[in-house]
Design a protein around this motif. Structure first.
Motif, PDB file in Angstrom:
ATOM      1  N   LEU A 162     -60.742 -39.367-106.265  1.00 13.81           N
ATOM      2  CA  LEU A 162     -60.224 -40.713-106.502  1.00 13.81           C
ATOM      3  C   LEU A 162     -60.880 -41.807-105.671  1.00 13.81           C
ATOM      4  CD1 LEU A 162     -56.534 -39.600-106.834  1.00 13.81           C
ATOM      5  CD2 LEU A 162     -57.979 -40.478-108.654  1.00 13.81           C
ATOM      6  N   THR A 163     -61.500 -41.444-104.556  1.00 13.33           N
ATOM      7  CA  THR A 163     -62.089 -42.498-103.727  1.00 13.33           C
ATOM      8  C   THR A 163     -63.573 -42.271-103.464  1.00 13.33           C
ATOM      9  OG1 THR A 163     -61.797 -41.477-101.542  1.00 13.33           O
ATOM     10  CG2 THR A 163     -59.895 -42.609-102.479  1.00 13.33           C
ATOM     11  N   GLY A 164     -64.091 -41.117-103.821  1.00 13.40           N
ATOM     12  CA  GLY A 164     -65.508 -40.854-103.593  1.00 13.40           C
ATOM     13  C   GLY A 164     -65.835 -40.379-102.196  1.00 13.40           C
ATOM     14  N   ARG A 165     -64.832 -40.376-101.297  1.00 14.21           N
ATOM     15  CA  ARG A 165     -65.121 -39.875 -99.952  1.00 14.21           C
ATOM     16  C   ARG A 165     -63.994 -38.995 -99.453  1.00 14.21           C
ATOM     17  NH1 ARG A 165     -63.276 -42.183 -94.953  1.00 14.21           N
ATOM     18  NH2 ARG A 165     -61.689 -43.768 -95.297  1.00 14.21           N
ATOM     19  N   THR A 166     -64.284 -38.213 -98.435  1.00 12.11           N
ATOM     20  CA  THR A 166     -63.256 -37.365 -97.852  1.00 12.11           C
ATOM     21  C   THR A 166     -62.502 -38.188 -96.818  1.00 12.11           C
ATOM     22  OG1 THR A 166     -64.860 -36.628 -96.208  1.00 12.11           O
ATOM     23  CG2 THR A 166     -64.550 -35.218 -98.136  1.00 12.11           C
ATOM     24  N   VAL A 167     -61.203 -38.323 -96.986  1.00  9.26           N
ATOM     25  CA  VAL A 167     -60.433 -39.067 -95.990  1.00  9.26           C
ATOM     26  C   VAL A 167     -59.992 -38.152 -94.848  1.00  9.26           C
ATOM     27  CG1 VAL A 167     -59.695 -40.872 -97.575  1.00  9.26           C
ATOM     28  CG2 VAL A 167     -58.279 -38.827 -97.313  1.00  9.26           C
ATOM     29  N   PHE A 168     -60.129 -36.840 -95.063  1.00 11.62           N
ATOM     30  CA  PHE A 168     -59.887 -35.860 -94.000  1.00 11.62           C
ATOM     31  C   PHE A 168     -61.067 -34.907 -93.952  1.00 11.62           C
ATOM     32  CE2 PHE A 168     -55.450 -36.623 -95.571  1.00 11.62           C
ATOM     33  CZ  PHE A 168     -54.991 -37.279 -94.441  1.00 11.62           C
ATOM     34  N   GLY A 169     -61.177 -34.210 -92.841  1.00  6.15           N
ATOM     35  CA  GLY A 169     -62.218 -33.189 -92.746  1.00  6.15           C
ATOM     36  C   GLY A 169     -62.962 -33.329 -91.436  1.00  6.15           C
ATOM     37  N   SER A 170     -63.264 -32.208 -90.832  1.00  2.00           N
ATOM     38  CA  SER A 170     -64.023 -32.314 -89.598  1.00  2.00           C
ATOM     39  C   SER A 170     -65.306 -31.505 -89.711  1.00  2.00           C
ATOM     40  CB  SER A 170     -63.188 -31.891 -88.395  1.00  2.00           C
ATOM     41  OG  SER A 170     -62.831 -30.557 -88.528  1.00  2.00           O
ATOM     42  N   VAL A 171     -66.311 -32.026 -89.022  1.00  4.40           N
ATOM     43  CA  VAL A 171     -67.643 -31.449 -89.129  1.00  4.40           C
ATOM     44  C   VAL A 171     -67.656 -30.020 -88.611  1.00  4.40           C
ATOM     45  CG1 VAL A 171     -70.066 -31.830 -88.634  1.00  4.40           C
ATOM     46  CG2 VAL A 171     -68.486 -33.734 -88.592  1.00  4.40           C
TER      47      VAL A 171
ATOM     48  N   ALA B  41     -55.765 -43.100 -87.101  1.00 10.90           N
ATOM     49  CA  ALA B  41     -54.811 -42.372 -86.265  1.00 10.90           C
ATOM     50  C   ALA B  41     -54.299 -41.138 -87.002  1.00 10.90           C
ATOM     51  CB  ALA B  41     -53.644 -43.289 -85.886  1.00 10.90           C
ATOM     52  N   LEU B  42     -53.995 -41.309 -88.274  1.00 10.46           N
ATOM     53  CA  LEU B  42     -53.506 -40.180 -89.063  1.00 10.46           C
ATOM     54  C   LEU B  42     -54.588 -39.101 -89.179  1.00 10.46           C
ATOM     55  CD1 LEU B  42     -51.614 -38.690 -90.997  1.00 10.46           C
ATOM     56  CD2 LEU B  42     -52.260 -40.294 -92.804  1.00 10.46           C
ATOM     57  N   ARG B  43     -55.796 -39.559 -89.401  1.00 12.63           N
ATOM     58  CA  ARG B  43     -56.890 -38.609 -89.580  1.00 12.63           C
ATOM     59  C   ARG B  43     -57.102 -37.758 -88.324  1.00 12.63           C
ATOM     60  NH1 ARG B  43     -62.484 -39.176 -92.756  1.00 12.63           N
ATOM     61  NH2 ARG B  43     -63.181 -37.072 -92.322  1.00 12.63           N
ATOM     62  N   LEU B  44     -56.925 -38.387 -87.177  1.00  8.51           N
ATOM     63  CA  LEU B  44     -57.137 -37.673 -85.926  1.00  8.51           C
ATOM     64  C   LEU B  44     -56.236 -36.437 -85.855  1.00  8.51           C
ATOM     65  CD1 LEU B  44     -59.101 -38.506 -83.722  1.00  8.51           C
ATOM     66  CD2 LEU B  44     -57.153 -39.388 -82.413  1.00  8.51           C
ATOM     67  N   HIS B  45     -54.960 -36.619 -86.213  1.00 11.78           N
ATOM     68  CA  HIS B  45     -54.027 -35.480 -86.190  1.00 11.78           C
ATOM     69  C   HIS B  45     -54.411 -34.436 -87.239  1.00 11.78           C
ATOM     70  CE1 HIS B  45     -51.320 -37.103 -83.228  1.00 11.78           C
ATOM     71  NE2 HIS B  45     -51.249 -38.245 -83.890  1.00 11.78           N
ATOM     72  N   ALA B  46     -54.726 -34.929 -88.436  1.00 11.38           N
ATOM     73  CA  ALA B  46     -55.026 -33.994 -89.524  1.00 11.38           C
ATOM     74  C   ALA B  46     -56.278 -33.178 -89.202  1.00 11.38           C
ATOM     75  CB  ALA B  46     -55.227 -34.760 -90.829  1.00 11.38           C
ATOM     76  N   ASP B  47     -57.311 -33.853 -88.711  1.00  9.93           N
ATOM     77  CA  ASP B  47     -58.559 -33.137 -88.429  1.00  9.93           C
ATOM     78  C   ASP B  47     -58.382 -32.157 -87.272  1.00  9.93           C
ATOM     79  OD1 ASP B  47     -59.581 -34.599 -90.475  1.00  9.93           O
ATOM     80  OD2 ASP B  47     -61.008 -35.775 -89.291  1.00  9.93           O
ATOM     81  N   THR B  48     -57.556 -32.541 -86.304  1.00  8.85           N
ATOM     82  CA  THR B  48     -57.289 -31.601 -85.209  1.00  8.85           C
ATOM     83  C   THR B  48     -56.548 -30.385 -85.753  1.00  8.85           C
ATOM     84  OG1 THR B  48     -57.060 -33.512 -83.783  1.00  8.85           O
ATOM     85  CG2 THR B  48     -56.336 -31.410 -82.882  1.00  8.85           C
ATOM     86  N   LEU B  49     -55.560 -30.639 -86.593  1.00 11.58           N
ATOM     87  CA  LEU B  49     -54.804 -29.514 -87.175  1.00 11.58           C
ATOM     88  C   LEU B  49     -55.731 -28.595 -87.963  1.00 11.58           C
ATOM     89  CD1 LEU B  49     -51.529 -31.354 -88.220  1.00 11.58           C
ATOM     90  CD2 LEU B  49     -51.720 -29.465 -86.565  1.00 11.58           C
ATOM     91  N   GLU B  50     -56.681 -29.193 -88.661  1.00  6.33           N
ATOM     92  CA  GLU B  50     -57.605 -28.352 -89.423  1.00  6.33           C
ATOM     93  C   GLU B  50     -58.365 -27.419 -88.483  1.00  6.33           C
ATOM     94  OE1 GLU B  50     -60.627 -30.344 -91.799  1.00  6.33           O
ATOM     95  OE2 GLU B  50     -61.343 -28.434 -92.601  1.00  6.33           O
TER      96      GLU B  50
END
Ligand code: ADP
Ligand code: MG
Length: 707
Positions: A224-233, A678-687
């Motif tokens: 829907l947006t063309g990019r990943t809003v979550f995900g860590s390298v 801020a939200l992404r930081l938590h999600a990526d850490t959880l991943e």
């Protein structure tokens, strides 16, 4: 594909351009008087008469029907940056119940799409909600072939009934005309009597990513947006140099092979292809042509990349930054000014005279880029490119020019020569006589410059991969045209033209040398240095776009007839609105994915951890580290949930500012974007700290290495 891509049995030469109503086809299909009329129309701005159009339309229709087409469409480029079309059939019923296949001159020249829902920024009052489309006669009609369904496609401009541009193409054409006129004035002052037409030439290099379709389908953010809003390298992502120019995988090669054929058939010269810096990132370059043709073709290239990828069970990502922490995608816009008698005005010459002319044009571009830097910057601004320019790990958004040491020192010497020796003749003679040929590898070593001189052209590298190149080129052409008009004013009123040429070169360079930077454009020091030089650093779309309405820019652009003030106002609003909409969608998707996918999977994971620890405790086992782990997972889960709440509140506030486009875009940029981070930081850490097998969507590793 007719020949299944086997060029042993089918000659590439006979296939090349077979879907383009190009010069060759026109020569074959049109009576010669009409053919020459069309050439005059294309090359000398002559008006297309209805009579001529009738003949051309008829020939086009016959040609298209032979290729299986039943419909035609005017194809245009609204301000969404995409393309739009409305199909009409050739069918015309007769009273006795048969049909004729008809296509009139009027239908070729002008179309009336019911296009009232394209963004127009208030330019079309509702009572005249329809704009019309007009064939851009310099861009050949072509056949679109979607799995065997073919359509005659007529590249068009999209204009309101009062003549206002509602699209990206019209201002580009106007800017090319402005540059043509200004350059011709300069050339005439220099004694040139042979050139009658000046062209802006552009060769775009298109970067993109490919991901496996099954992974793509499982990522709502990508879809829907063309990019990943979550995900860590992933660990491997960091060291990806091995991909650059590496061997192309068979699956990708098959895709490229088919893509090339589709493009060649349309007469689009897909020339180079290679792996880019990041894993699964690729580049396709086409050979340069006039700016409007290259714009049309790049739109086709982008669409074709997507279509062909789909057929190969892949999804193509044209977004500027699909993956955080991984190289983004741009569109290097190679640009120059060429004449109809075969000169590239940015090509160093073979003799002192030609070199003086070269330096005149070169320094005029330097002046234009410095003087109108904010305009160039904003021409590359969109929500996607904000991640590529001026953001945390991205290169700065400062406009500077890479000239190379050789050219810089020649120009430095010229300027200093006049400072020390007021007649300056000697220095100039020397400077110009020794001007060497600049081989590409001498000038193109620096890949960090946003605007680089690469031997015989400039390469504007800020342009985003998903963008239409129409906007950046309209601005670049206009900026240079404005400066060349000033140059022409001086030359036309000077007594001694050559002396004045020298003065202008020196003035241009001395007054605008601050924009030259040959060092590392990605370094921290450059940001400080640029600031001390007074160069603007517009770090995001929301900062950059309002610059469009600065008086001096409005005067320049409207003075050249490229944009009226009303067109500028509407564009600024539409682009800011586009920015807000994009962030709104991304934020919405984030909240949704976090709440409905990430949180539930983490809760199950936590439950399983807790059960396991309880069981282990019953058996008297040590669980200290596991408890610490549980605490940390739980803390990030709490953080995630509270961040979702804050983001949703922030979104509501931003949405409520609907009535003020500028304020709303600022709310998205300065309130919503930080909440997303801020939200992404938590999600990526959880991943990173939870069960890989249970993560609710494909990881960066799957996406970047899963082909
Ligand atoms: P790179 O190393 O950046 O890929 P290339 O020399 O292959 O450099 O050229 C890149 C692009 O520049 C191609 O699209 C090419 O057609 C285009 N180009 C070359 N000459 C000109 C020119 N005079 N005007 C505009 N574009 C040009
Ligand atoms: Mg390049």
């Amino acid at each position: 594909m007719g020949n299944n891509g086997d060029f042993r049995s089918t000659k590439l030469a006979s296939m090349y351009g077979e879907y383009s109503f190009n010069d060759r086809t026109m020569r074959e299909r049109l009576p010669s008087s009409i053919y020459y009329k069309m050439k005059d129309i294309q090359e000398k701005d002559q008006v297309l008469s209805l009579e001529t159009a009738e003949v051309v339309a008829n020939a086009m229709k016959d040609w298209a029907i032979e290729k299986g087409a039943t419909h035609y469409t005017h194809w245009f480029q609204p301000l969404t940056g995409l393309t739009a079309e409305k199909h009409d059939s050739f069918i015309s019923p007769t009273p006795d119940g048969r049909i004729l296949m008809e296509f009139s001159g009027k239908e070729l020249i002008k179309g009336e799409p019911d296009a009232s829902s394209f963004p127009s920024g208030g330019l079309r009052a509702t009572f005249e909600a329809r704009g019309y489309t007009a064939w851009d006669t310099s861009s050949p009609a072509f056949i679109q072939d979607l799995n065997g369904i073919t359509t005659l496609t007529i590249p068009s401009a999209f204009i309101s009934y009062r003549g206002e541009a509602l699209d990206k193409k019209t201002p580009l054409l106007r800017s090319m005309h402005a540059l043509h006129k200004a350059t011709l004035r300069v050339l005439r002052s220099l004694g040139n009597t042979t050139t009658s037409r000046v062209y802006t030439t552009v060769g775009p290099e298109q970067e993109y990513f490919l991901v496996d379709k099954k992974h793509f389908a499982q990522r709502p953010d990508l879809r829907l947006t063309g990019r990943t809003v979550f995900g860590s390298v992933c660990a491997k992502g960091q060291e990806m140099d091995d991909h650059y120019f590496g061997t192309i995988k068979e699956r990708v090669l098959k895709f490229m092979h088919e893509l090339n054929q589709e493009l060649w058939r349309l007469g689009i010269s897909a020339k180079t292809q290679h792996n880019e810096v990041a894993p699964n990132q690729f580049e396709l370059a086409t050979i340069f042509d006039t700016a409007n043709l290259s714009t049309d073709r790049n739109q086709i290239v982008m669409k074709m990349i997507k279509n062909v990828a789909e057929r190969h069970d892949m999804a193509a990502l044209l977004h500027e930054k699909p993956f955080a922490g991984v190289n983004g995608s741009g569109k290097h816009n190679n640009w120059s000014i060429c004449t109809d008698d075969g000169y590239n005005l940015l090509q160093p010459g073979d003799n002192p005279y030609e070199n003086a002319q070269f330096l005149l044009f070169l320094t005029s571009v330097i002046k234009a880029v410095d003087k109108y830097a904010p305009l160039l910057r904003l021409s590359a601004a969109n929500a996607g490119n904000d991640h590529r320019l001026g953001a945390n790990e991205a290169p700065p958004a400062i406009i500077s020019i890479f000239l190379g040491d050789q050219l810089s020192s020649i120009l430095d010497t010229l300027v200093e020569g006049t400072e020390h020796n007021h007649t300056g003749h000697e220095m100039m003679e020397i400077g110009i006589n020794v001007l060497p040929n600049f081989p590409k590898d001498m000038t193109d070593r620096n890949r960090t410059s946003p605007f680089a001189f690469t031997g015989n052209k400039f390469e504007f590298r800020m342009v985003g991969s998903s963008q239409s190149i129409a906007g950046p080129n309209a601005i670049l052409n206009s900026a240079v045209a404005a400066v060349l008009n000033e140059t022409a004013d001086r030359l036309e009123s000077s007594e001694d033209c050559l002396e004045e040429v020298r003065n202008i070169i020196i003035d241009n360079y001395r007054d605008h040398r601050r924009v030259i930077f040959n060092g590392n454009g990605y370094s921290e020091e450059w940001v400080k240095e640029a600031e001390s030089r007074g160069l603007p650093n517009l770090t995001c779309t929301v900062e950059a776009l309002p610059e469009l309405m600065k008086n001096s820019y409005v005067e320049m652009l409207s003075g050249l007839g490229v944009f009226s003030p009303a067109e500028l106002q509407s564009r600024m609003e539409i682009y800011l609105e586009g920015y807000s909409k994009q962030i709104n969608i991304e934020a919405g998707i984030m909240a949704e994915m976090a709440r409905r996918q990430i949180a539930p999977s983490i809760i199950s994971y936590l439950n399983s951890l807790i059960t396991s620890v309880k069981n282990q405790n019953e058996m008297g086992l040590k669980t200290e580290e596991q408890l610490a782990h549980i605490t940390s997972v739980s803390a990030h889960l709490e953080g995630l949930l509270s961040s979702i709440k804050k983001l949703e509140e922030g979104l509501k506030k931003a949405q409520a500012l609907e009535s003020d486009v500028v304020k709303q875009s600022q709310a998205y940029r300065y309130r919503v974007v930080p909440l997303m981070d801020a939200l992404r930081l938590h999600a990526d850490t959880l991943e990173r700290i939870s069960d890989k097998a249970a993560w609710p969507f494909p990881s960066y590793e799957d996406l970047l290495f899963g082909l």
